[in-house]
Design a protein around this motif. Structure first.
Motif, PDB file in Angstrom:
ATOM      1  N   ILE A 158       0.879  -1.162   0.298  1.00  0.00           N
ATOM      2  CA  ILE A 158       0.163  -0.200   0.060  1.00  0.00           C
ATOM      3  C   ILE A 158       0.760   0.771   0.422  1.00  0.00           C
ATOM      4  O   ILE A 158       0.584   2.548  -0.544  1.00  0.00           O
ATOM      5  N   LEU A 159       1.912   1.577   0.889  1.00  0.00           N
ATOM      6  CA  LEU A 159       3.264   2.384   0.676  1.00  0.00           C
ATOM      7  C   LEU A 159       3.645   2.193  -0.297  1.00  0.00           C
ATOM      8  O   LEU A 159       3.345   4.054  -0.869  1.00  0.00           O
ATOM      9  N   ARG A 160       3.943   1.106  -1.210  1.00  0.00           N
ATOM     10  CA  ARG A 160       4.642   1.604  -2.606  1.00  0.00           C
ATOM     11  C   ARG A 160       3.278   2.244  -3.280  1.00  0.00           C
ATOM     12  O   ARG A 160       3.873   2.976  -4.201  1.00  0.00           O
ATOM     13  N   SER A 161       1.931   1.521  -3.410  1.00  0.00           N
ATOM     14  CA  SER A 161       0.845   1.891  -4.341  1.00  0.00           C
ATOM     15  C   SER A 161       0.705   4.023  -4.014  1.00  0.00           C
ATOM     16  O   SER A 161       1.050   4.689  -4.779  1.00  0.00           O
ATOM     17  N   LEU A 162       1.061   4.083  -2.800  1.00  0.00           N
ATOM     18  CA  LEU A 162       0.753   5.413  -2.229  1.00  0.00           C
ATOM     19  C   LEU A 162       1.938   6.089  -2.943  1.00  0.00           C
ATOM     20  O   LEU A 162       1.307   7.566  -3.089  1.00  0.00           O
ATOM     21  N   TRP A 163       3.433   6.659  -2.612  1.00  0.00           N
ATOM     22  CA  TRP A 163       4.284   6.502  -3.866  1.00  0.00           C
ATOM     23  C   TRP A 163       4.330   6.595  -4.895  1.00  0.00           C
ATOM     24  O   TRP A 163       4.649   7.956  -5.297  1.00  0.00           O
ATOM     25  N   ARG A 164       3.441   5.704  -5.569  1.00  0.00           N
ATOM     26  CA  ARG A 164       3.251   5.865  -7.118  1.00  0.00           C
ATOM     27  C   ARG A 164       1.709   6.394  -7.194  1.00  0.00           C
ATOM     28  O   ARG A 164       1.668   6.988  -8.981  1.00  0.00           O
ATOM     29  N   GLY A 165       1.048   6.855  -6.470  1.00  0.00           N
ATOM     30  CA  GLY A 165      -0.369   7.970  -6.639  1.00  0.00           C
ATOM     31  C   GLY A 165      -1.383   6.501  -7.051  1.00  0.00           C
ATOM     32  O   GLY A 165      -1.382   7.706  -7.640  1.00  0.00           O
ATOM     33  N   GLU A 166      -1.369   5.874  -6.583  1.00  0.00           N
ATOM     34  CA  GLU A 166      -2.121   5.277  -6.893  1.00  0.00           C
ATOM     35  C   GLU A 166      -2.324   4.566  -5.268  1.00  0.00           C
ATOM     36  O   GLU A 166      -2.468   4.383  -4.280  1.00  0.00           O
ATOM     37  N   VAL A 167      -4.169   4.839  -5.906  1.00  0.00           N
ATOM     38  CA  VAL A 167      -4.800   4.537  -4.536  1.00  0.00           C
ATOM     39  C   VAL A 167      -6.026   2.844  -4.707  1.00  0.00           C
ATOM     40  O   VAL A 167      -6.781   3.555  -5.708  1.00  0.00           O
ATOM     41  N   GLY A 168      -6.046   2.117  -4.584  1.00  0.00           N
ATOM     42  CA  GLY A 168      -6.190   0.619  -4.374  1.00  0.00           C
ATOM     43  C   GLY A 168      -6.911   0.239  -3.371  1.00  0.00           C
ATOM     44  O   GLY A 168      -7.127   0.516  -2.349  1.00  0.00           O
ATOM     45  N   LEU A 169      -8.122  -0.926  -3.766  1.00  0.00           N
ATOM     46  CA  LEU A 169      -8.614  -1.565  -2.506  1.00  0.00           C
ATOM     47  C   LEU A 169      -7.715  -2.410  -1.788  1.00  0.00           C
ATOM     48  O   LEU A 169      -8.869  -2.795  -0.427  1.00  0.00           O
ATOM     49  N   ASP A 170      -7.008  -2.680  -2.206  1.00  0.00           N
ATOM     50  CA  ASP A 170      -5.558  -3.337  -0.403  1.00  0.00           C
ATOM     51  C   ASP A 170      -6.024  -1.942   0.709  1.00  0.00           C
ATOM     52  O   ASP A 170      -6.219  -2.993   1.761  1.00  0.00           O
ATOM     53  N   ILE A 171      -6.595  -1.247   0.519  1.00  0.00           N
ATOM     54  CA  ILE A 171      -6.307  -0.549   1.725  1.00  0.00           C
ATOM     55  C   ILE A 171      -6.926  -0.829   2.490  1.00  0.00           C
ATOM     56  O   ILE A 171      -7.503  -1.179   3.994  1.00  0.00           O
ATOM     57  N   VAL A 172      -9.085  -1.515   2.082  1.00  0.00           N
ATOM     58  CA  VAL A 172      -9.841  -2.141   2.487  1.00  0.00           C
ATOM     59  C   VAL A 172      -9.926  -2.883   3.555  1.00  0.00           C
ATOM     60  O   VAL A 172     -10.335  -3.651   4.525  1.00  0.00           O
ATOM     61  N   ALA A 173      -8.694  -4.001   2.839  1.00  0.00           N
ATOM     62  CA  ALA A 173      -7.977  -5.370   3.181  1.00  0.00           C
ATOM     63  C   ALA A 173      -7.749  -5.009   4.807  1.00  0.00           C
ATOM     64  O   ALA A 173      -7.653  -5.873   5.307  1.00  0.00           O
ATOM     65  N   ALA A 174      -6.690  -3.961   4.432  1.00  0.00           N
ATOM     66  CA  ALA A 174      -6.046  -3.819   5.314  1.00  0.00           C
ATOM     67  C   ALA A 174      -6.589  -3.262   6.432  1.00  0.00           C
ATOM     68  O   ALA A 174      -6.128  -3.341   7.942  1.00  0.00           O
ATOM     69  N   LEU A 175      -7.349  -2.068   6.169  1.00  0.00           N
ATOM     70  CA  LEU A 175      -8.593  -1.676   7.618  1.00  0.00           C
ATOM     71  C   LEU A 175      -9.241  -2.951   8.110  1.00  0.00           C
ATOM     72  O   LEU A 175      -9.120  -3.185   9.297  1.00  0.00           O
ATOM     73  N   SER A 176      -9.842  -4.295   7.561  1.00  0.00           N
ATOM     74  CA  SER A 176     -10.213  -5.164   8.247  1.00  0.00           C
ATOM     75  C   SER A 176      -9.507  -5.870   9.316  1.00  0.00           C
ATOM     76  O   SER A 176      -9.850  -6.329  10.085  1.00  0.00           O
ATOM     77  N   MET A 177      -8.383  -6.019   8.522  1.00  0.00           N
ATOM     78  CA  MET A 177      -7.301  -7.124   9.591  1.00  0.00           C
ATOM     79  C   MET A 177      -6.908  -6.322   9.988  1.00  0.00           C
ATOM     80  O   MET A 177      -6.795  -6.504  11.754  1.00  0.00           O
ATOM     81  N   SER A 178      -6.865  -5.011   9.989  1.00  0.00           N
ATOM     82  CA  SER A 178      -6.071  -4.624  11.091  1.00  0.00           C
ATOM     83  C   SER A 178      -7.502  -4.274  12.473  1.00  0.00           C
ATOM     84  O   SER A 178      -6.888  -4.080  13.961  1.00  0.00           O
ATOM     85  N   ALA A 179      -8.374  -3.622  12.211  1.00  0.00           N
ATOM     86  CA  ALA A 179      -9.815  -3.632  13.369  1.00  0.00           C
ATOM     87  C   ALA A 179      -9.878  -4.934  13.837  1.00  0.00           C
ATOM     88  O   ALA A 179     -10.294  -4.825  14.943  1.00  0.00           O
ATOM     89  N   ALA A 180     -10.288  -5.836  12.825  1.00  0.00           N
ATOM     90  CA  ALA A 180     -10.333  -7.123  13.535  1.00  0.00           C
ATOM     91  C   ALA A 180      -8.846  -7.822  14.607  1.00  0.00           C
ATOM     92  O   ALA A 180      -9.656  -8.002  15.405  1.00  0.00           O
ATOM     93  N   LEU A 181      -7.548  -7.498  14.433  1.00  0.00           N
ATOM     94  CA  LEU A 181      -6.840  -8.726  15.052  1.00  0.00           C
ATOM     95  C   LEU A 181      -6.876  -6.060  16.088  1.00  0.00           C
ATOM     96  O   LEU A 181      -6.900  -7.157  17.921  1.00  0.00           O
ATOM     97  N   ALA A 182      -7.302  -5.443  15.965  1.00  0.00           N
ATOM     98  CA  ALA A 182      -7.017  -4.462  16.584  1.00  0.00           C
ATOM     99  C   ALA A 182      -8.664  -5.586  18.530  1.00  0.00           C
ATOM    100  O   ALA A 182      -8.363  -4.412  20.107  1.00  0.00           O
ATOM    101  N   PHE A 183      -9.857  -5.479  18.031  1.00  0.00           N
ATOM    102  CA  PHE A 183     -10.524  -5.298  18.568  1.00  0.00           C
ATOM    103  C   PHE A 183     -10.664  -7.626  19.595  1.00  0.00           C
ATOM    104  O   PHE A 183     -11.285  -7.936  19.680  1.00  0.00           O
ATOM    105  N   GLY A 184      -9.564  -7.680  18.710  1.00  0.00           N
ATOM    106  CA  GLY A 184      -9.957  -9.475  19.230  1.00  0.00           C
ATOM    107  C   GLY A 184     -10.708 -10.236  18.814  1.00  0.00           C
ATOM    108  O   GLY A 184     -10.926 -11.190  19.031  1.00  0.00           O
ATOM    109  N   GLU A 185     -10.595 -10.034  16.919  1.00  0.00           N
ATOM    110  CA  GLU A 185     -11.875 -10.634  16.084  1.00  0.00           C
ATOM    111  C   GLU A 185     -10.222 -11.488  15.486  1.00  0.00           C
ATOM    112  O   GLU A 185     -10.647 -11.116  14.200  1.00  0.00           O
ATOM    113  N   THR A 186      -9.885 -12.325  16.237  1.00  0.00           N
ATOM    114  CA  THR A 186      -8.325 -12.913  14.968  1.00  0.00           C
ATOM    115  C   THR A 186      -8.829 -13.560  14.208  1.00  0.00           C
ATOM    116  O   THR A 186      -8.266 -13.962  13.493  1.00  0.00           O
ATOM    117  N   LEU A 187      -9.864 -15.053  14.527  1.00  0.00           N
ATOM    118  CA  LEU A 187     -10.344 -15.605  13.402  1.00  0.00           C
ATOM    119  C   LEU A 187     -11.026 -14.681  12.275  1.00  0.00           C
ATOM    120  O   LEU A 187     -10.498 -15.339  10.902  1.00  0.00           O
TER     121      LEU A 187
END
Length: 632
Positions: free
Chosen positions: A55-84
């Protein structure tokens, strides 16, 4: 090497994610939930780390992709204990990137034929001896020996009495060119006759063939890669997802609802449906002899509106064919062909080989000639069945039988004539020409129906030849006498009207193939350079495979779009349900998995695409095996 490392990384991500999910579930089912959550965490973290770097590489190239949603969902799930839930999302994401990588590499092989064809050494005359030197050591004025079959290493002038050069790879001229002493020989042409001496005119790096190589490299660099279909909708979908998740959290004060929304929103229908449908399209196209080098080219084929065609070896067979026999002295046409072809068995000349092939096609018995003498580039004399036979150019034959000034039949542009003398008399003439492919008319008509609006001819051959060959094809324009860089300019000019497809088979076409949105090479008999530069290679020597190739590309893209629309629609409904508290994060992840399965099954319909042209995969595979050309 870079692509290989990326593929290895994506494979490792998938293995880690699946292993983490599976092992964690095994421990969870044995009532070891704490250990299960730890293993799920271990399986998610590497995938999330790789994702964040990308994602950082894409942002450096000026590209915004849907991978950000996947990163947000994994991060939020881990943050609130929803590891499964995080582990399920990690498997979905890594599986999607793996399939996308597979789509890009499905039909692409490591083709280095263009560079490998460049001569590395040259044979130089030095002090009465011959020495092999690296090409970079050759200087202007050096005298070089060019053996039969050698590729001319540098531009120069002919120092021998005569040379016979096959320039088809450079100019598109299908018939070899007779060049006398003092004439120019271009690097990249092939010696089709006896060995001759060449005086180097310029260093290898400044020669014609080296320039073509540079043109290919520059054109490939200037052509930006296709963006993923999913990324075109990324900003809107990302904003809607974050907005809905934030609203669910804000109005209910329940962060788990936001996590559930993000998990359901993980855009796996977009990440998965597109590569699966396009991979299926790639596989289906290969069944019909159309090797597409990746998902990007296949998608681009669906948008093409302008087609630029080379002539020799593309619209035409690229080989001389016997078109007529002009008989003299009362000798039957079949006998003229039989005697001439029997003598031509002793020659490697392309026209001689075509005459022999024509005789064999008619079932004529060809005895072995004797007392054969060949004048390279001129003709042959010998004895066939006890008769004195001579075959070659009209002047060569008439000079030797004492019938100088004898008239010969008129031949059209692009044709070549061989005279045949028997027992001191002019027996007749064999007229050869490069014929239009039989399937060309129906192919062009079919492409018009497929939505191709503009069809042009681009050739290095003479204009009168191009006009004669394409007289009744209904082309939108003819550009003749073009050099490789002029072909590139034509492609770039036409690009202003929309996406451009270029079809060719020679080294001279390689730069234009690389510059076009879609470059298509005639791979069965075409030059290796064109296959290197092209996005698509026709594995069978039939240009009518263009039509099913385009039809499959458009159908595969349509199926991908249908899968995306259906998948995103279902995901949006799931996101709303999650925001209302009707789905937990794990339930949302499982729902998304169900949506993914449905989307994949729909995308796999591309494997059953049947082009309306009526070609059968079995016949195309058989033809491929007969040509001896297979995907590497």
């Amino acid at each position: 090497m870079e692509h290989s490392n990326e593929d290895t990384l994506k494979t490792a991500m998938l293995v880690v994610a699946i292993s983490g999910l599976g092992v964690g579930l095994a421990f969870y089912l044995t009532a070891q939930s704490d250990l299960a959550r730890t293993i799920w965490l271990v399986g998610v973290v590497p995938v999330l780390a790789v994702l964040l770097v990308e994602i950082l590489r894409s942002l450096w190239r000026g590209e915004v992709g849907l991978d950000i949603v996947a990163a947000l969902s994994m991060s939020a799930a881990l943050a609130f204990g929803e590891t499964l839930a995080a582990a399920v999302v990690a498997v979905m994401y890594s599986g999607g990137t793996f399939l996308e990588s597979f789509a890009e590499g499905r039909a692409r092989s490591e083709m280095h034929d263009l560079l490998s064809r460049v001569p590395r050494k040259a044979t130089k005359h030095r002090d009465g001896a011959l020495v092999d030197l690296p090409l970079d050591d050759i200087l202007p004025g050096d005298r070089l020996l060019i053996r039969q079959g050698d590729v001319v290493p540098v531009d120069g002038t002919i120092a021998s009495k005569l040379a016979f050069l096959d320039t088809s790879a450079l100019t598109g001229e299908s018939l070899p060119v007779r060049t006398e002493a003092g004439g120019e020989a271009l690097s990249g042409s092939t010696n089709a006759g006896e060995a001759f001496d060449l005086i180097a005119a310029r260093p290898a790096k400044d020669s014609t063939y080296a320039g073509i190589v540079r043109l290919v490299e520059e054109a490939q660099k200037s052509k930006a890669p296709m963006s993923r279909l999913a990324d075109r909708w990324s900003l809107g979908f990302l904003a809607a997802t974050v907005g809905l998740a934030f609203a669910a959290w804000w109005f209910t004060n329940d962060p788990i609802r936001a996590v559930a929304v993000l998990v359901v929103a993980t855009p796996c229908p977009l990440i998965l449906a597109v590569p699966v449908a396009l991979v299926a399209g790639l596989s289906r196209a290969a069944h019909f002899g159309v090797l597409i080098k990746g998902a990007g080219p296949l998608e681009a084929m669906a948008h093409v509106r302008t087609l630029i065609l080379d002539k020799t070896g593309t619209l035409t067979d690229g080989r001389p064919h016997l078109v007529s026999i002009d008989s003299h002295s009362g000798i039957e046409e079949g006998e003229i062909l039989r005697l001439g072809a029997a003598l031509d068995q002793a020659s490697k000349h392309p026209v001689a080989q075509a005459i022999v092939a024509a005789a064999k096609a008619r079932g004529l018995p060809l005895p072995v000639p004797s007392e054969v003498t060949e004048m390279p580039g001129e003709g042959l004399t010998g004895i066939v069945d006890g008769r004195a036979v001579i075959i070659g150019g009209h002047r060569f034959v008439t000079d030797r039988i004492g019938q100088m000034g004898t008239e010969h039949p008129e031949i059209g542009a692009g044709s070549v004539m061989a005279a045949v003398g028997v027992d001191g008399q002019l027996a007749g003439h064999l007229i050869m020409a490069d014929r239009l492919r039989e399937e060309t008319h129906s192919m062009l008509s079919g492409l018009r129906k497929q939505g191709i609006e503009r069809i042009l001819l681009a050739t290095g051959d003479r204009r009168e030849v191009a006009e004669r060959v394409t007289e009744h094809l209904g082309l939108d324009g003819i550009r003749a006498g073009l050099t490789p860089d002029q072909k590139v300019l034509l492609v770039l000019t036409e690009h202003k009207r929309g996406p451009v497809m270029m079809v060719g088979d020679g080294v001279n076409d390689a730069p234009a193939l690389a510059a076009a949105d879609i470059g298509i090479a005639m791979g069965a008999r075409g030059a290796a350079a064109s296959a290197e530069a092209a996005d698509v290679v026709l594995l069978v020597d039939r240009i009518d495979r263009l039509e099913p190739g385009i039809e499959i590309a458009r159908a595969a893209r349509r199926i991908a779009l249908e899968s995306v629309v259906a998948g995103i629609g279902l995901s949006v409904l799931g996101m709303v349900a999650a925001a209302l508290g009707l789905l937990s994060p794990v339930q949302g992840a499982l729902l998304q998995e169900a949506i993914d399965v449905a989307v994949i099954l729909n995308a796999l319909r591309a494997l059953r695409i049947s082009p309306a042209l009526g070609l059968s995969p079995t016949s195309s595979v058989m033809e491929t095996s007969l040509t001896g050309v297979h995907p590497k």
